[in-house]
Structures are given as structure tokens and as C-alpha cells.
Design a protein around this motif. Structure first.
Motif, PDB file in Angstrom:
ATOM      1  N   ALA A   1       0.823  -1.213   0.000  1.00  0.00           N
ATOM      2  CA  ALA A   1       0.000   0.000   0.000  1.00  0.00           C
ATOM      3  C   ALA A   1       0.859   1.266   0.000  1.00  0.00           C
ATOM      4  CB  ALA A   1      -0.924   0.002   1.215  1.00  0.00           C
ATOM      5  N   LEU A   2       1.984   1.215   0.721  1.00  0.00           N
ATOM      6  CA  LEU A   2       2.866   2.382   0.771  1.00  0.00           C
ATOM      7  C   LEU A   2       3.507   2.636  -0.592  1.00  0.00           C
ATOM      8  CD1 LEU A   2       4.185   4.602   2.475  1.00  0.00           C
ATOM      9  CD2 LEU A   2       5.993   2.977   3.077  1.00  0.00           C
ATOM     10  N   LYS A   3       3.933   1.587  -1.266  1.00  0.00           N
ATOM     11  CA  LYS A   3       4.515   1.743  -2.604  1.00  0.00           C
ATOM     12  C   LYS A   3       3.517   2.382  -3.568  1.00  0.00           C
ATOM     13  CE  LYS A   3       7.711  -2.190  -2.286  1.00  0.00           C
ATOM     14  NZ  LYS A   3       7.896  -3.617  -2.626  1.00  0.00           N
ATOM     15  N   GLU A   4       2.274   1.920  -3.513  1.00  0.00           N
ATOM     16  CA  GLU A   4       1.235   2.468  -4.388  1.00  0.00           C
ATOM     17  C   GLU A   4       0.967   3.939  -4.055  1.00  0.00           C
ATOM     18  OE1 GLU A   4      -2.037  -0.124  -3.700  1.00  0.00           O
ATOM     19  OE2 GLU A   4      -1.222  -1.761  -4.938  1.00  0.00           O
ATOM     20  N   THR A   5       0.984   4.250  -2.778  1.00  0.00           N
ATOM     21  CA  THR A   5       0.756   5.630  -2.338  1.00  0.00           C
ATOM     22  C   THR A   5       1.846   6.560  -2.856  1.00  0.00           C
ATOM     23  OG1 THR A   5      -0.413   4.936  -0.332  1.00  0.00           O
ATOM     24  CG2 THR A   5       0.607   7.114  -0.288  1.00  0.00           C
ATOM     25  N   LEU A   6       3.092   6.144  -2.704  1.00  0.00           N
ATOM     26  CA  LEU A   6       4.220   7.008  -3.059  1.00  0.00           C
ATOM     27  C   LEU A   6       4.443   7.106  -4.562  1.00  0.00           C
ATOM     28  CD1 LEU A   6       6.758   5.898  -0.289  1.00  0.00           C
ATOM     29  CD2 LEU A   6       5.294   7.927  -0.309  1.00  0.00           C
ATOM     30  N   ALA A   7       3.742   6.284  -5.335  1.00  0.00           N
ATOM     31  CA  ALA A   7       3.875   6.337  -6.797  1.00  0.00           C
ATOM     32  C   ALA A   7       3.028   7.434  -7.431  1.00  0.00           C
ATOM     33  CB  ALA A   7       3.490   4.985  -7.401  1.00  0.00           C
ATOM     34  N   GLN A   8       2.183   8.084  -6.639  1.00  0.00           N
ATOM     35  CA  GLN A   8       1.277   9.094  -7.187  1.00  0.00           C
ATOM     36  C   GLN A   8       2.011  10.404  -7.482  1.00  0.00           C
ATOM     37  OE1 GLN A   8      -2.796   9.106  -5.151  1.00  0.00           O
ATOM     38  NE2 GLN A   8      -1.403   8.277  -3.617  1.00  0.00           N
ATOM     39  N   PRO A   9       1.937  10.888  -8.712  1.00  0.00           N
ATOM     40  CA  PRO A   9       2.638  12.135  -9.077  1.00  0.00           C
ATOM     41  C   PRO A   9       2.217  13.339  -8.246  1.00  0.00           C
ATOM     42  CG  PRO A   9       1.939  10.939 -11.043  1.00  0.00           C
ATOM     43  CD  PRO A   9       1.298  10.253  -9.880  1.00  0.00           C
ATOM     44  N   GLU A  10       0.934  13.474  -7.968  1.00  0.00           N
ATOM     45  CA  GLU A  10       0.468  14.648  -7.212  1.00  0.00           C
ATOM     46  C   GLU A  10       1.032  14.648  -5.800  1.00  0.00           C
ATOM     47  OE1 GLU A  10      -3.733  15.122  -7.302  1.00  0.00           O
ATOM     48  OE2 GLU A  10      -3.839  15.327  -9.480  1.00  0.00           O
ATOM     49  N   LEU A  11       1.040  13.483  -5.178  1.00  0.00           N
ATOM     50  CA  LEU A  11       1.592  13.377  -3.824  1.00  0.00           C
ATOM     51  C   LEU A  11       3.078  13.696  -3.827  1.00  0.00           C
ATOM     52  CD1 LEU A  11       0.881  10.785  -1.106  1.00  0.00           C
ATOM     53  CD2 LEU A  11       3.229  10.986  -1.926  1.00  0.00           C
ATOM     54  N   ARG A  12       3.790  13.167  -4.805  1.00  0.00           N
ATOM     55  CA  ARG A  12       5.232  13.415  -4.903  1.00  0.00           C
ATOM     56  C   ARG A  12       5.512  14.903  -5.069  1.00  0.00           C
ATOM     57  NH1 ARG A  12       7.849   8.319  -6.371  1.00  0.00           N
ATOM     58  NH2 ARG A  12       9.659   9.459  -7.136  1.00  0.00           N
ATOM     59  N   GLN A  13       4.690  15.573  -5.866  1.00  0.00           N
ATOM     60  CA  GLN A  13       4.903  16.999  -6.099  1.00  0.00           C
ATOM     61  C   GLN A  13       4.612  17.814  -4.844  1.00  0.00           C
ATOM     62  OE1 GLN A  13       6.252  18.282  -9.020  1.00  0.00           O
ATOM     63  NE2 GLN A  13       6.508  20.057  -7.680  1.00  0.00           N
ATOM     64  N   LYS A  14       3.578  17.437  -4.109  1.00  0.00           N
ATOM     65  CA  LYS A  14       3.257  18.129  -2.850  1.00  0.00           C
ATOM     66  C   LYS A  14       4.448  18.091  -1.899  1.00  0.00           C
ATOM     67  CE  LYS A  14      -1.767  17.546  -2.353  1.00  0.00           C
ATOM     68  NZ  LYS A  14      -2.821  16.867  -1.559  1.00  0.00           N
ATOM     69  N   LEU A  15       5.039  16.924  -1.782  1.00  0.00           N
ATOM     70  CA  LEU A  15       6.171  16.786  -0.870  1.00  0.00           C
ATOM     71  C   LEU A  15       7.403  17.516  -1.405  1.00  0.00           C
ATOM     72  CD1 LEU A  15       5.721  13.055   0.193  1.00  0.00           C
ATOM     73  CD2 LEU A  15       5.223  15.093   1.538  1.00  0.00           C
ATOM     74  N   LEU A  16       7.631  17.450  -2.708  1.00  0.00           N
ATOM     75  CA  LEU A  16       8.773  18.154  -3.294  1.00  0.00           C
ATOM     76  C   LEU A  16       8.652  19.655  -3.081  1.00  0.00           C
ATOM     77  CD1 LEU A  16      11.397  17.778  -4.908  1.00  0.00           C
ATOM     78  CD2 LEU A  16      10.060  18.089  -7.002  1.00  0.00           C
TER      79      LEU A  16
END
Length: 324
Positions: free
Chosen positions: A272-287
């Protein structure tokens, strides 16, 4: 129909008996994500962004529980004192490994007491100096230290035993110089004092440093991550410097479960964590918050921590860092 229904029940029962942890992982009991720092900080931000999406993939409600104090160790103890049914997730990081090294009173062994679920992110640290400082890179500052002698340049950090402290201690150790450590009680005033020249240099997390770097009020001499950070492409990572041999010292954050949790539960969270972290929008929010998504599955995460832990131990022992 009755025979088919009975067979279905028997199959489900057999599956539950074979993998009892999976029942917990897929149940409807809320998950408490235990964060060792107060609401509003970078750790809390990551937990809330990741926790919401993680809950969707597990079909569970994820509740963020801030258990601040003792450099994240109260949160760890909260998890270690709880059940092994997967209902308590611990958001750990570098402090999980470092604090027990510098404070013998803390009884936590990450390798035996916890099970790594997966790494979420890394947060580069920046070695920064005031705008007016004459250094264009780390090599210049090291050269100035060698000419100026012991304690001729100081570096500020949020406190003794922090990863920022270890970053400065690593530079001292590897370059065989002696910057003077100036520990603050937290990082609130460091940037203002750095801009004003009250301290010669400071170790800052990227998210804290970026506004001042953009305004040209401070300069970055090196970053601590394994790769150059996209926000500062011209600034060398520490491992590119002479004498540092590919070293890296990033802050990192990941999820852990209590040791003894069923392997099926751990695997369900890992997926579930791998699937969560694969999302582009989530990655951009954190970046955008200065946090780099850097996912690793459980076994890879453990393999990452072990050499980092050895490096921390070497720095702590050589530099005689203690919080007592």
C-alpha cells in the motif's frame, strides 16, 4: 447452494488461519500513525499527506497521533508498548537510530524492536553560510579552517545529537578540521542569526534554507543527500567532495511496525505504501515542501539503514557526541 456456501466459508477460514496478520491488515479497525513531533512540522506534514492516501489503499481510516518528546522516542515507546496487530504504525527516521547511540538511557534497538515497512522520503540538509562569506564551496571553507586553526569557524545546529550536528561532525572528522559546534535549542532562530552573521555557518534542512537561498541572503556550500537536489543543481553533494568518498547523510523518514507483527500484515502495508508514493500529485506536494519522495520496500529499507547506522556510530564514537 448450501454446499457451495459451506465450501466458501471453509476456504475463507483456512485463509485466515494461514495468514492471521492479513486479517488485521484488511480489517476495519482504524490505524494510528504515531509521529514523534508536534503538529505543523515537516514530519507531521509528511505523515498527513501520506497517511490520507495510505488509508485509501488499505480501506482503513488512518489517524495521525502526535506523541512529541524525547527526540521522537516517546512515539517509539508508544508503539513498542502496543499490540502487534498492525493498528499502530510508527513514523521513524534518523532519530530512531541516532538517539539511542547518543543517549544510553534510551532503550531502543531499531533492528530488533521494529520491522521496517518502507522508506517514504529523504530530506537533504544544506551546509549554508551568510551571503557575504568568502566561500564558494565546501573546499574553500575547509581551506580557511586549516589556515585559521582550531575553532576559527563555527557551525550552528538545532542541538546536540541532531543529524545536523552529525553533518558538521562528519566534515570535521573527514577533513581533519575543527569547526566549533554552536547548539541551539531548536532551529527557530538559526536562520536569522546566520543571515545576520551572528554565526559563521549552519546546517539547515532544505525546506528551511530554500526561502533564504532564493532571496540570496545565504549561500549553500554542500548538500547531504545521495544525489544533487533538483532545487540546487549546482551545489555539490557531500560525497562529491575530496576525502568524503561517496558519503551521504540525508535525513530520512519511513514507516515501521512493532517486531512480531505478522509478515502478511507487513507485506500489506509495504504494498500500500509503494502504491501511495507512486502518485505524481503526492510526490509533487512533498517536493514543494522540500521533501524528496524516495521509496524503498521493507527489505531494501532495512538494507539502506544498516550502513547509515554504521556511519552514525562511527561519527558519534569518534566525535564523542553524547546527550547526557
Amino acid at each position: 447452494m448450501q454446499r457451495r456456501h459451506l465450501l466458501t466459508q471453509m476456504t475463507a477460514a483456512a485463509a485466515c488461519a494461514a495468514a492471521p496478520g492479513l486479517v488485521h491488515a484488511q480489517g476495519d479497525k482504524p490505524i494510528s500513525l504515531i509521529v514523534g513531533y508536534s503538529a505543523g512540522g515537516s514530519a507531521d506534514l509528511v505523515a498527513r499527506i501520506v497517511g490520507t492516501e495510505l488509508g485509501k489503499r488499505l480501506a482503513r481510516t488512518v489517524i495521525i497521533e502526535n506523541v512529541a518528546g524525547a527526540s521522537g522516542m516517546l512515539a517509539a515507546q508508544r508503539v513498542l508498548g502496543g499490540p502487534t496487530d498492525g493498528s499502530l504504525l510508527y513514523m521513524g527516521g534518523t532519530d530512531t537510530v541516532v538517539v539511542p547511540m547518543v543517549n544510553p538511557k534510551v532503550k531502543l534497538d531499531w533492528e530488533n524492536d521494529l520491522v521496517p515497512v518502507g522508506r517514504m522520503s529523504t530530506v537533504p540538509m544544506v551546509f549554508a553560510v551568510p551571503k557575504a562569506a568568502p566561500y564558494t564551496g565546501l573546499a574553500d571553507l575547509i581551506g580557511a579552517l586549516r589556515k585559521g586553526g582550531k575553532d576559527s569557524i563555527n557551525f550552528a545546529t538545532p542541538g546536540i545529537g541532531t543529524m545536523q550536528h552529525l553533518y558538521g561532525a562528519l566534515i570535521n572528522k573527514q577533513a581533519r578540521v575543527s569547526m566549533l559546534h554552536v547548539p541551539y535549542r531548536g532551529g527557530t532562530h538559526i536562520t536569522n542569526d546566520l543571515v545576520g552573521g551572528q554565526v559563521d555557518s549552519a546546517m539547515l534542512v532544505l525546506s528551511t534554507a530554500m526561502p533564504f537561498l532564493k532571496d540570496g541572503k545565504i549561500k549553500a556550500l554542500s548538500v547531504s543527500d545521495t544525489v544533487r537536489v533538483p532545487q540546487l543543481p549546482d551545489v555539490k553533494r557531500i560525497g562529491e567532495e575530496d576525502g568524503f568518498n561517496g558519503m551521504a547523510l540525508p535525513l530520512w523518514q519511513g514507516l515501521f511496525l512493532k517486531a512480531g507483527t505478522h509478515a502478511a500484515t507487513v507485506a500489506a502495508y509495504d504494498k500500500a505504501l509503494k502504491e501511495t508514493l507512486a502518485q505524481p500529485e503526492l510526490r509533487q506536494k512533498l517536493l514543494d515542501a522540500g521533501i524528496t519522495v524516495a521509496p524503498l520496500g521493507g527489505p531494501e529499507f532495512k538494507a539502506f539503514i544498516k550502513p547509515q547506522a554504521a556511519l552514525y556510530r562511527d561519527i558519534v564514537t569518534t566525535s564523542k557526541i553524547t546527550m547526557e
